[in-house]
Design an enzyme around this catalytic site. Structure first.
Site, short mmCIF file in Angstrom:
data_model
loop_
_atom_site.label_atom_id
_atom_site.label_comp_id
_atom_site.label_asym_id
_atom_site.label_seq_id
_atom_site.Cartn_x
_atom_site.Cartn_y
_atom_site.Cartn_z
N PRO A 38 0.33 -0.52 -9.77
CA PRO A 38 -1.03 -0.09 -10.07
C PRO A 38 -1.56 0.89 -9.02
CG PRO A 38 -0.98 -2.43 -9.52
CD PRO A 38 0.44 -1.97 -9.54
N GLY A 58 -3.66 -0.74 -3.07
CA GLY A 58 -3.05 -1.17 -1.81
C GLY A 58 -1.59 -1.55 -1.94
N LEU A 59 -0.95 -1.19 -3.06
CA LEU A 59 0.47 -1.56 -3.23
C LEU A 59 1.40 -0.37 -3.00
CD1 LEU A 59 0.43 -4.05 -6.26
CD2 LEU A 59 0.37 -4.54 -3.83
N SER A 63 1.37 2.78 -4.26
CA SER A 63 1.82 3.54 -5.42
C SER A 63 2.10 5.01 -5.09
CB SER A 63 0.79 3.38 -6.56
OG SER A 63 0.24 4.58 -6.94
N ALA A 68 2.92 6.50 -2.20
CA ALA A 68 4.12 6.68 -1.37
C ALA A 68 5.39 6.35 -2.18
CB ALA A 68 4.04 5.80 -0.12
N ASP A 116 3.07 3.04 5.03
CA ASP A 116 3.47 2.96 3.62
C ASP A 116 4.83 3.62 3.40
OD1 ASP A 116 1.03 1.80 3.22
OD2 ASP A 116 0.53 2.97 1.44
O1 PMV Z 1 -2.52 2.41 1.19
P1 PMV Z 1 -3.20 1.09 1.43
O2 PMV Z 1 -4.43 0.86 0.61
O3 PMV Z 1 -2.25 -0.05 1.45
O4 PMV Z 1 -3.82 1.13 2.90
C1 PMV Z 1 -3.08 1.53 3.97
C2 PMV Z 1 -3.44 0.73 5.16
C3 PMV Z 1 -4.43 1.34 6.13
O5 PMV Z 1 -4.11 0.75 7.38
C4 PMV Z 1 -5.85 0.97 5.74
C5 PMV Z 1 -4.32 2.86 6.24
C6 PMV Z 1 -3.04 3.35 6.89
O6 PMV Z 1 -2.76 4.55 6.77
O7 PMV Z 1 -2.32 2.58 7.55
#
Ligand code: PMV
Length: 327
Positions: free
Chosen positions: A100, A104-105, A107, A109, A151
């Site tokens: 999704p 935060g998963l 997607s 990258a 990521d």
């Molecule tokens: O991409 P997300 O939503 O998993 O967030 C990344 C994590 C953060 O630490 C908030 C940002 C980062 O670049 O590390």
């Protein structure tokens, strides 16, 4: 035709603080994935990118890409530039993903990783993991502001990582298999917006945020040790502590807090938001026999989808992989 995949990811502990140089621990999530294929196209068509889930098709390098698909174009241009190839190729690149978006998963990258890998295979270029990770990082940087690099690292290396921005990537042994339940609030959240909000709060209240980030950094170190020792109670407690610190940072939300409470009532050993926050997913560490209870509790409190995953025990000796991603 060439074809490549990349998994999703969750951050176990350390989000946000990782942008400010503290360590974080992240794991790949193989239950969701992005896929890219590359096939020869018709003469003169150029490099056509089909973003299947978004219902968008564009020709790379012709200014046709709208903001939604600019990262896909950047991935194509990045690989061609890296391989010193021109845009004069007739190809069709098709991208799809079960990850999704904006939850935060990972997607973005993962999609970029699958595209870079598929293009590398198509051009018979032996791209190292380091090169793929760097190319994906550049895509993330163009479109997500100031990513820490966590990521692209966990998604490309496909194993649990202990990550420090600008440092070497470290892998470590996991003493005991850990079961995780991941639940989606159903609320989309832009990583860029939340990271920028934290940046402004940090500028206003630097001492307070530095102290929060220090505490998170200590949690990440402790979680790595606890994972190595197979001490799941300790991992769970630290996840709870990490969530309190994320609440103090101002990045949780009522929906996240509701799901996290539900998971704890259902028997989770610990639970927290994962990723940028304000929406997206929460994660819970669960004893295997309580997985069903936790999942039911999450669904009854409104989780939109639930994924079960695990961090397998591994004898991996700790290793460092040099990273050239700038701090
Ligand atoms: O991409 P997300 O939503 O998993 O967030 C990344 C994590 C953060 O630490 C908030 C940002 C980062 O670049 O590390």
């Amino acid at each position: 035709m060439t074809e490549a995949y990349a998994p999703g990811k969750v951050i176990l502990v350390g989000e946000h603080a990782v942008v400010y140089g503290r360590p974080a621990v992240a794991i790949p999530v193989f239950q969701v994935r992005a896929r890219a294929t590359v096939e020869a196209g018709d003469a003169g068509q150029g490099i056509v990118v089909v973003a299947a889930d978004l219902g968008r098709t564009f020709v790379a390098g012709r200014g046709e890409a709208n903001p939604e698909v600019l990262p896909l174009e950047a991935a194509v241009l990045g690989v061609l530039h890296h391989l010193r190839l021109s845009l004069k190729h007739d190809l069709t690149i098709t991208v799809s993903s079960t990850i999704p978006i904006a939850r935060g998963l990972g997607s973005g990258a993962a999609v970029a990783t699958a595209m870079v890998r598929a293009l590398g295979l198509h051009f018979s270029a032996r791209l190292s993991a380091e090169e793929v990770s760097q190319l994906v990082y550049e895509v993330e940087r163009l479109h997500h502001g100031t990513p820490s690099g966590i990521d692209n690292t966990v998604i490309v290396y496909e194993r649990p990582v202990y990550f420090v921005r600008g440092g070497d990537l470290e892998t470590f042994p996991v003493g005991r298999t850990l079961q995780l339940v991941i639940a989606d609030t159903g609320v989309a959240s832009s990583t860029r917006t939340v990271v920028e909000w934290v940046r402004r709060a940090w500028e206003r209240s630097t001492d307070e945020y530095e102290a929060l980030f220090d505490d998170v950094g200590n949690i990440s170190r402790a979680v790595r040790r606890a994972m190595e020792m197979g001490d799941e109670e300790s991992v769970g407690r630290r996840m709870d502590e990490n969530h309190r610190l994320l609440q103090d940072m101002g990045v949780s939300s009522p929906q996240l807090d509701t799901l996290i409470e539900a998971a704890r009532r259902g028997g989770a050993l610990g639970a927290k938001l994962s990723g940028a926050g304000r929406g997206g997913n929460m994660i819970a560490l669960v004893p295997p026999e309580r997985r069903g209870d936790v999942e039911r509790a999450l669904i009854s409190e409104g989780a939109q989808s639930v994924i079960q995953t695990e961090i397998p025990a591994s004898q991996n000796t700790p290793s460092r992989v040099a990273s050239s991603i700038a701090p």
